[in-house]
Design a protein around this motif. Structure first.
Motif, PDB file in Angstrom:
ATOM      1  N   UNK A  86       0.826  -1.212   0.000  1.00 37.66           N
ATOM      2  CA  UNK A  86       0.000   0.000   0.000  1.00 37.66           C
ATOM      3  C   UNK A  86       0.859   1.261   0.000  1.00 37.66           C
ATOM      4  N   UNK A  87       2.054   1.174  -0.544  1.00 39.39           N
ATOM      5  CA  UNK A  87       2.955   2.328  -0.576  1.00 39.39           C
ATOM      6  C   UNK A  87       2.301   3.533  -1.247  1.00 39.39           C
ATOM      7  N   UNK A  88       2.498   4.717  -0.679  1.00 37.05           N
ATOM      8  CA  UNK A  88       1.946   5.951  -1.245  1.00 37.05           C
ATOM      9  C   UNK A  88       3.041   6.975  -1.558  1.00 37.05           C
ATOM     10  N   UNK A  89       4.290   6.609  -1.345  1.00 41.42           N
ATOM     11  CA  UNK A  89       5.383   7.563  -1.526  1.00 41.42           C
ATOM     12  C   UNK A  89       6.320   7.120  -2.636  1.00 41.42           C
ATOM     13  N   UNK A  90       7.116   8.056  -3.104  1.00 42.31           N
ATOM     14  CA  UNK A  90       8.157   7.759  -4.082  1.00 42.31           C
ATOM     15  C   UNK A  90       9.494   7.674  -3.352  1.00 42.31           C
ATOM     16  N   UNK A  91      10.238   6.621  -3.633  1.00 45.04           N
ATOM     17  CA  UNK A  91      11.517   6.391  -2.967  1.00 45.04           C
ATOM     18  C   UNK A  91      12.630   6.342  -4.009  1.00 45.04           C
ATOM     19  N   UNK A  92      13.773   6.863  -3.633  1.00 48.41           N
ATOM     20  CA  UNK A  92      14.964   6.733  -4.465  1.00 48.41           C
ATOM     21  C   UNK A  92      15.968   5.907  -3.681  1.00 48.41           C
ATOM     22  N   UNK A  93      16.378   4.792  -4.251  1.00 44.28           N
ATOM     23  CA  UNK A  93      17.161   3.793  -3.519  1.00 44.28           C
ATOM     24  C   UNK A  93      18.413   3.443  -4.300  1.00 44.28           C
ATOM     25  N   UNK A  94      19.539   3.390  -3.600  1.00 42.38           N
ATOM     26  CA  UNK A  94      20.780   2.924  -4.200  1.00 42.38           C
ATOM     27  C   UNK A  94      20.826   1.415  -4.059  1.00 42.38           C
ATOM     28  N   UNK A  95      20.829   0.718  -5.179  1.00 46.68           N
ATOM     29  CA  UNK A  95      20.807  -0.744  -5.207  1.00 46.68           C
ATOM     30  C   UNK A  95      22.184  -1.239  -5.610  1.00 46.68           C
ATOM     31  N   UNK A  96      22.889  -1.850  -4.661  1.00 46.36           N
ATOM     32  CA  UNK A  96      24.246  -2.314  -4.905  1.00 46.36           C
ATOM     33  C   UNK A  96      24.248  -3.742  -5.435  1.00 46.36           C
ATOM     34  N   UNK A  97      25.178  -4.019  -6.335  1.00 45.01           N
ATOM     35  CA  UNK A  97      25.400  -5.395  -6.782  1.00 45.01           C
ATOM     36  C   UNK A  97      26.245  -6.120  -5.747  1.00 45.01           C
ATOM     37  N   UNK A  98      25.873  -7.360  -5.447  1.00 49.50           N
ATOM     38  CA  UNK A  98      26.677  -8.158  -4.541  1.00 49.50           C
ATOM     39  C   UNK A  98      27.987  -8.519  -5.228  1.00 49.50           C
ATOM     40  N   UNK A  99      28.994  -8.765  -4.435  1.00 50.55           N
ATOM     41  CA  UNK A  99      30.271  -9.131  -5.019  1.00 50.55           C
ATOM     42  C   UNK A  99      31.399  -8.923  -4.047  1.00 50.55           C
ATOM     43  N   UNK A 100      32.643  -9.042  -4.505  1.00 53.18           N
ATOM     44  CA  UNK A 100      33.792  -8.850  -3.616  1.00 53.18           C
ATOM     45  C   UNK A 100      33.761  -7.457  -2.991  1.00 53.18           C
ATOM     46  N   UNK A 101      34.114  -7.375  -1.722  1.00 53.02           N
ATOM     47  CA  UNK A 101      34.175  -6.085  -1.048  1.00 53.02           C
ATOM     48  C   UNK A 101      32.825  -5.458  -0.802  1.00 53.02           C
ATOM     49  N   UNK A 102      31.818  -6.272  -0.447  1.00 53.72           N
ATOM     50  CA  UNK A 102      30.487  -5.732  -0.192  1.00 53.72           C
ATOM     51  C   UNK A 102      30.548  -4.674   0.910  1.00 53.72           C
ATOM     52  N   UNK A 103      29.845  -3.567   0.672  1.00 50.71           N
ATOM     53  CA  UNK A 103      29.855  -2.463   1.627  1.00 50.71           C
ATOM     54  C   UNK A 103      28.640  -2.463   2.545  1.00 50.71           C
ATOM     55  N   UNK A 104      27.769  -3.444   2.405  1.00 55.13           N
ATOM     56  CA  UNK A 104      26.617  -3.542   3.286  1.00 55.13           C
ATOM     57  C   UNK A 104      25.424  -2.726   2.861  1.00 55.13           C
ATOM     58  N   UNK A 105      25.401  -2.201   1.617  1.00 50.83           N
ATOM     59  CA  UNK A 105      24.260  -1.439   1.140  1.00 50.83           C
ATOM     60  C   UNK A 105      23.101  -2.326   0.744  1.00 50.83           C
ATOM     61  N   UNK A 106      22.011  -1.699   0.293  1.00 52.01           N
ATOM     62  CA  UNK A 106      20.835  -2.450  -0.131  1.00 52.01           C
ATOM     63  C   UNK A 106      21.158  -3.300  -1.352  1.00 52.01           C
ATOM     64  N   UNK A 107      20.880  -4.593  -1.265  1.00 50.61           N
ATOM     65  CA  UNK A 107      21.158  -5.512  -2.365  1.00 50.61           C
ATOM     66  C   UNK A 107      19.902  -6.190  -2.887  1.00 50.61           C
ATOM     67  N   UNK A 108      18.815  -6.119  -2.142  1.00 51.78           N
ATOM     68  CA  UNK A 108      17.559  -6.687  -2.613  1.00 51.78           C
ATOM     69  C   UNK A 108      16.424  -5.738  -2.271  1.00 51.78           C
ATOM     70  N   UNK A 109      15.676  -5.372  -3.276  1.00 55.68           N
ATOM     71  CA  UNK A 109      14.498  -4.529  -3.095  1.00 55.68           C
ATOM     72  C   UNK A 109      13.268  -5.375  -3.372  1.00 55.68           C
ATOM     73  N   UNK A 110      12.372  -5.448  -2.406  1.00 56.07           N
ATOM     74  CA  UNK A 110      11.174  -6.272  -2.508  1.00 56.07           C
ATOM     75  C   UNK A 110       9.969  -5.369  -2.726  1.00 56.07           C
ATOM     76  N   UNK A 111       9.223  -5.649  -3.772  1.00 52.32           N
ATOM     77  CA  UNK A 111       7.960  -4.965  -4.024  1.00 52.32           C
ATOM     78  C   UNK A 111       6.840  -5.880  -3.545  1.00 52.32           C
ATOM     79  N   UNK A 112       6.282  -5.557  -2.389  1.00 48.50           N
ATOM     80  CA  UNK A 112       5.258  -6.413  -1.800  1.00 48.50           C
ATOM     81  C   UNK A 112       3.949  -6.262  -2.568  1.00 48.50           C
ATOM     82  N   UNK A 113       3.186  -7.327  -2.593  1.00 45.86           N
ATOM     83  CA  UNK A 113       1.874  -7.346  -3.223  1.00 45.86           C
ATOM     84  C   UNK A 113       0.856  -7.784  -2.172  1.00 45.86           C
ATOM     85  N   UNK A 114      -0.429  -7.554  -2.397  1.00 44.82           N
ATOM     86  CA  UNK A 114      -1.428  -7.945  -1.397  1.00 44.82           C
ATOM     87  C   UNK A 114      -1.345  -9.436  -1.082  1.00 44.82           C
TER      88      UNK A 114
END
Length: 552
Positions: free
Chosen positions: A366-394
């Motif tokens: 039921x999201x009502x806002x716009x979000x801007x998200x930095x999506x990092x690729x997993x790999x060597x030297x991971x910095x701990x950023x967002x790597x999976x964004x889930x779009x929930x459905x009902x």
């Protein structure tokens, strides 16, 4: 089949709760059997140009002890367990009931005998409580975290009538190494340090007591390997020399073809003098000559099902973004170890407990806002950023019908991802308790998802089929992409680039990859790239496990 008296009350309570959740056609619970659930997947080698790969094989067994193995009807097991894959290699209670035969008009056929069916499959072992918490999609997850040392043992066994030894023991031992391109390094990297293969070892060659024909029979005109007998005989030969205590899995290597497939899953046998069950793989030479198919089978050992793409056909090996679908194509190559494994999709890695809470983010249904998200690729030297964004459905009453979408960034980098089709955001549709299908925006969906339609790139956007969420790739970063996510009540203030089939973006006076205009509120949804092929996948109504999992 015997009844475990001590476990019966608890299993009955779990099954009763399941029955209370949904209407069931089973008349009564006649019997409850406890044992270890073994799921086994059979995978043929990569198809040649002459034709498509043979279909994947899947079977389920309940091992209740020496000489007490029961083959389970797969369709019934999936309906009864819900998240069947999360129960692989775990002790479960299986409740059997009786179901009357139903005529096509819905009337009971009194003349026909009732059929025994699996009415519930519930965990009967102790699982960390956090494993039973709600997952990112809002559904109860039963998967136990896979963390720490997962020691594997390789056993090389040759048939009594075949003396060839394709590789020396040193080769199999080196497969477990921690250098780039070896299995120890791969599983540590893909799990982001959550697991390792420390202490893994290789042994053999051992000569089996029987010729190949004694292990591979012809069933319905096709060869069929007796996997349990192969496991029992091969481990018995090694038992005196190998310490099986604490082993998480056994990789069996054979010096000739089995039944046309390599297999992964679980097996039970007498190990170190006691009957025990463990993860297992069965590999003919074409499998152990390449790390990619071997790692694929080990993934099945960890309980991972096949992934797929969104073309709706019966070929599960057509998603090259995921090791658990197409292990062969778009794979990097090593001079010693052949084709190397790619990464797993992020959802499966999360199920195994390999993503930290800060590495995943969910946009509510039921999201009502716009979000801007930095999506990092997993790999060597991971910095701990967002790597999976889930779009929930009902959430749906039937958990099998609850769908979520995940986004992950993939980059051609490092040892294992260097041969991917491109740098892009990859979308997966998750359904049926963890089956991940890559989304293809081409219409119709391509047979092979190593195409432009499977990649969301800078300047392109996509929305869920119901237009509940829309996503736009804003820009590229050193580690991934910036994505903008919004609800259907918001749209771009100016037309976005028209997206042609195959992912080509074009608009007069606007360069591909240019920053998008500001986001403003508007009643109409933005123009979208729609995925139609993934909506055509048929589903079968299955019983949910929510209540049963919560009664612990």
């Amino acid at each position: 089949m015997g009844l475990d008296k001590k476990a019966a009350p608890r299993a009955v309570a779990l099954a009763a709760c399941l029955f209370a959740c949904v209407a069931a056609v089973e008349a009564r619970a006649d019997e409850i059997v406890q044992g270890v659930l073994q799921l086994r997947w059979g995978d043929a080698p990569h198809a040649t140009k002459s034709g498509a790969s043979p279909p994947a094989q899947f079977e389920a067994w309940l091992d209740a002890g020496p000489g007490r193995r029961h083959r389970l009807d797969v369709a019934q097991a999936k309906r009864a367990a819900g998240d069947l894959y999360a129960l692989a290699n775990r002790r479960v209670a299986v409740s059997y009931g009786m179901r009357a035969n139903i005529a096509s008009a819905g009337k009971v056929m009194s003349a026909a005998p009732a059929e025994p069916v699996i009415s519930a499959i519930v965990p009967a072992d102790r699982v960390p409580q956090r494993a039973l918490a709600a997952g990112q999609d809002g559904r109860v997850m039963a998967a136990a975290p896979m963390v720490g040392s997962t020691r594997w043992v390789t056993l090389m066994c040759k048939f009594a009538d075949m003396g060839a030894e394709q590789k020396p023991r040193a080769y199999f031992q080196s497969q477990y190494g921690n250098a780039p391109g070896q299995l120890g390094h791969y599983w540590s990297e893909v799990s982001q340090g959550a697991i390792d293969l420390d202490g893994s070892s290789a042994h053999g060659w051992y000569t089996l007591p029987k010729p190949r024909s004694a292990y591979v029979a012809t069933v319905n005109g096709r060869p069929r390997a007796d996997l349990s007998l192969l496991f029992a005989d091969c481990t018995a030969l090694a038992d005196a020399a190998v310490d099986f205590s604490g082993v998480q899995g056994v990789n069996l290597m054979f010096n000739a073809e089995l039944d046309g497939s390599a297999w992964g899953g679980g097996a039970c046998a007498t190990l170190d003098g006691a009957y025990a069950c463990t993860r297992a793989t069965w590999n003919p030479p074409w499998s152990f000559n390449n790390l990619a198919p071997l790692a694929h089978e080990m993934g099945h050992g960890y309980g991972l099902p096949h992934s797929d793409n969104s073309d709706g056909d019966a070929d599960t090996y057509d998603n090259p973004w995921d090791l658990m679908s197409d292990a062969w194509r778009r794979a990097a190559t090593d001079a010693t170890y052949g084709l190397l494994p790619k990464y797993l999709n992020m959802y499966q890695r999360d199920r195994l407990g390999w993503l930290a809470p800060g590495q995943k983010r969910t946009v509510a249904a039921d999201n009502r806002d716009t979000h801007e998200i930095v999506l990092d690729a997993a790999g060597p030297g991971d910095a701990g950023g967002t790597q999976m964004l889930v779009l929930a459905m009902p959430t749906q009453p039937d958990p099998y019908r609850t769908v979520v979408y995940t986004l992950e960034a993939r980059r051609r980098q490092g040892v294992y991802e260097s041969a991917l089709a491109g740098d892009a955001v990859i979308i997966h549709r998750i359904e049926d308790y963890g089956i991940a299908r890559s989304v293809d925006t081409d219409t119709p969906a391509a047979d092979f998802s190593g195409n432009e339609g499977s990649m969301l790139k800078v300047g392109e956007q996509w929305s869920t089929p119901d237009e509940r969420h829309w996503v736009q790739v804003v820009s590229e970063t050193a580690r991934g992409f910036v994505v903008r996510v919004g609800p259907r009540t918001r749209a771009m203030s100016a037309p976005t680039p028209a997206l042609l089939q195959g992912g080509t973006a074009q608009r007069a006076g606007v360069a591909v990859g240019a920053p998008p205009p500001p986001v403003v509120a508007r009643s109409a949804p933005p123009p979208v790239r729609r995925s139609r092929g993934c909506e055509a996948v048929p589903r079968v109504l299955r019983l949910p496990m929510v209540c049963a999992l919560l009664v612990r």
